[in-house]
Design an enzyme around this catalytic site. Sequence first.
Site, mmCIF file in Angstrom:
data_model
loop_
_atom_site.group_PDB
_atom_site.id
_atom_site.type_symbol
_atom_site.label_atom_id
_atom_site.label_comp_id
_atom_site.label_asym_id
_atom_site.label_seq_id
_atom_site.Cartn_x
_atom_site.Cartn_y
_atom_site.Cartn_z
ATOM 1 N N LYS A 174 30.251 -32.310 -1.024
ATOM 2 C CA LYS A 174 31.712 -32.344 -0.944
ATOM 3 C C LYS A 174 32.302 -32.877 -2.251
ATOM 4 C CE LYS A 174 35.427 -34.688 1.373
ATOM 5 N NZ LYS A 174 35.881 -35.547 2.438
ATOM 6 N N GLU A 180 21.708 -38.137 -5.587
ATOM 7 C CA GLU A 180 20.505 -37.438 -5.118
ATOM 8 C C GLU A 180 20.632 -35.938 -5.346
ATOM 9 O OE1 GLU A 180 22.249 -39.693 -3.542
ATOM 10 O OE2 GLU A 180 21.074 -40.842 -2.091
ATOM 11 N N GLY A 223 32.470 -35.610 5.215
ATOM 12 C CA GLY A 223 31.106 -35.128 5.014
ATOM 13 C C GLY A 223 30.362 -34.931 6.332
ATOM 14 N N ARG A 224 30.404 -35.932 7.208
ATOM 15 C CA ARG A 224 29.650 -35.846 8.468
ATOM 16 C C ARG A 224 30.332 -34.941 9.489
ATOM 17 N NH1 ARG A 224 31.716 -40.581 7.286
ATOM 18 N NH2 ARG A 224 33.311 -41.538 8.587
ATOM 19 N N GLU A 309 28.125 -43.866 10.823
ATOM 20 C CA GLU A 309 28.946 -43.853 9.606
ATOM 21 C C GLU A 309 30.434 -43.831 9.981
ATOM 22 O OE1 GLU A 309 29.008 -40.667 6.447
ATOM 23 O OE2 GLU A 309 27.783 -42.103 5.358
ATOM 24 N N HIS A 340 6.306 -40.899 24.801
ATOM 25 C CA HIS A 340 5.027 -41.472 24.387
ATOM 26 C C HIS A 340 5.200 -42.308 23.144
ATOM 27 C CE1 HIS A 340 3.287 -38.896 27.408
ATOM 28 N NE2 HIS A 340 4.102 -37.960 26.961
ATOM 29 N N LYS A 443 25.508 -47.839 -3.748
ATOM 30 C CA LYS A 443 25.485 -46.806 -4.799
ATOM 31 C C LYS A 443 25.729 -47.440 -6.160
ATOM 32 C CE LYS A 443 27.489 -43.094 -1.974
ATOM 33 N NZ LYS A 443 28.669 -42.237 -1.800
HETATM 34 O O1 F6P Z 1 27.196 -41.795 0.878
HETATM 35 C C1 F6P Z 1 27.689 -41.309 2.070
HETATM 36 C C2 F6P Z 1 28.216 -39.931 1.911
HETATM 37 O O2 F6P Z 1 29.420 -39.959 1.228
HETATM 38 C C3 F6P Z 1 28.387 -39.232 3.259
HETATM 39 O O3 F6P Z 1 29.558 -39.555 3.880
HETATM 40 C C4 F6P Z 1 28.275 -37.797 2.853
HETATM 41 O O4 F6P Z 1 28.015 -36.957 3.952
HETATM 42 C C5 F6P Z 1 27.134 -37.859 1.876
HETATM 43 O O5 F6P Z 1 27.327 -39.093 1.193
HETATM 44 C C6 F6P Z 1 27.056 -36.737 0.883
HETATM 45 O O6 F6P Z 1 28.230 -36.629 0.139
HETATM 46 P P1 F6P Z 1 28.567 -35.338 -0.695
HETATM 47 O O7 F6P Z 1 28.668 -34.178 0.253
HETATM 48 O O8 F6P Z 1 29.857 -35.620 -1.388
HETATM 49 O O9 F6P Z 1 27.444 -35.113 -1.678
#
Ligand code: F6P
Length: 453
Positions: A174, A180, A223-224, A309, A340, A443
């Site tokens: 987003k 990452e 995002g979620r 979150e 289990h 972060k």
């Molecule tokens: O660090 C949390 C977060 O902002 C989430 O809310 C989000 O889903 C995820 O990182 C990934 O964010 P992006 O889609 O901006 O890479």
Amino acid sequence: MNTTPPTDCPAWRKLQAHAESWRDARLGELFAGDPQRARTMRAEAPGLRLDYSRQRLGALTLRLLAQLADERGFEQWRSALFAGEKINSTEDRAAGHIAARRQAPVAGLPDPGRYARIVNLGTGGSDLGPRLLADAFGAHAPDVRFVANLDPLELERAIAGAQADSTLVVVASKTFTTQETLANANALRQKGFRNFVAATANPGAARRFGATEVFEFSESVGGRYSVWSAASLAAQIAIGAEAFAEFLAGGREMDEHFRAEPLLENVPALMALVGAWNVNFLGMHAHAVLPYCHRLRLLPAYLQQLEMESNGKRVDREGRPAGYATCPVVFGAEGTPSQHSFHQLLHQGTAPVAVDFIDAAVNDVLTANLRAQANALALGTGDAALPPHRQHPGNRPSSILTFRSCTPRDLGRLIALYEHKVFAQGVLWNINSFDQWGVELGKQLAQRIMEGR
Ligand code: F6P
């Protein structure tokens, strides 16, 4: 809009007093005393039924919980959500996921026939939703892989045996700033991969990175909450446009149910009320979600982000410390393997856990196991002759969600159901369910540590 503390509500105090009368109540006695209990404590929504008869509550509890929702201004908050008002106050945004599932699905999807492998780079909401959808309903071809981790092993595994020319890389982010995701995208570029498309709310950054095509979604879609948008591009390729349209339709059906049904016949609202009863008045701070369905094996991971979150917050909408518990610890796994693993603790542990069982009509054996677990938790053994280590005390609450099938439409209904439950709990707890400031400090510190500061 009401932003007063929930503890100031008359209904909250009544519920506290009422909870005292439930301390010694036994589910076994409640079922014995009311043969109608299993039939009355249920509600229906499109494609599904909620059975909450194994919860430790009664008719008066429900009335008081409904009064609490009323005093919290639930109807006004719900109208504001559906009207697209800026209810995400700390980011000055609306919550755009309902609008996203009303939109037509992404047009001009990349032609999967051109690629042998599709690799989605994304994390959090840019990973968990599309991964769940693709795992549940994806076909064998094209081969769609998901990479969320900074550990290079996940990337290596995702591209093992892939050719750069016949691989499409979807960079799903987003913000297009997530460490990452960008690290993995750069690593693939260095390895000679060239076919990059992006799904993002930051098209400028995606183009600067070199994405040849950019599929945009609105900044107001959290995002979620973004599985309904272009963020799930890789899953849309994996399951096909028709199945994705069904998924959206299921989400819209649940929207209509949540918007229109009265509180105590409204499945997401009921689940929110029952959840708050368990957390705030019965002191249960853990919640397990157990889908008895292999297709839904990734649902617990998805819901961990959605619930924790969204509602894992310590201050209310006015910035005051919440003097009451908010989101419980949410975890889970697919049944029966979960039986289990950690069900020992559910049955005999000292940490109380409320459970949602999900029956997706796979077969009779799974349903039998699910019902056996729910009954064992609720009723226990009741056999005083057994040695202590074989005693099951019972009286452990759970709900059962029963679906008629497990299709993309059902998954759309299910995810929208939990989204609305989370929203309703945010209203009860007076918190903003749509920001996530708690993830920022880590972060920044990681950045500083890497720069040796
Ligand atoms: O660090 C949390 C977060 O902002 C989430 O809310 C989000 O889903 C995820 O990182 C990934 O964010 P992006 O889609 O901006 O890479």
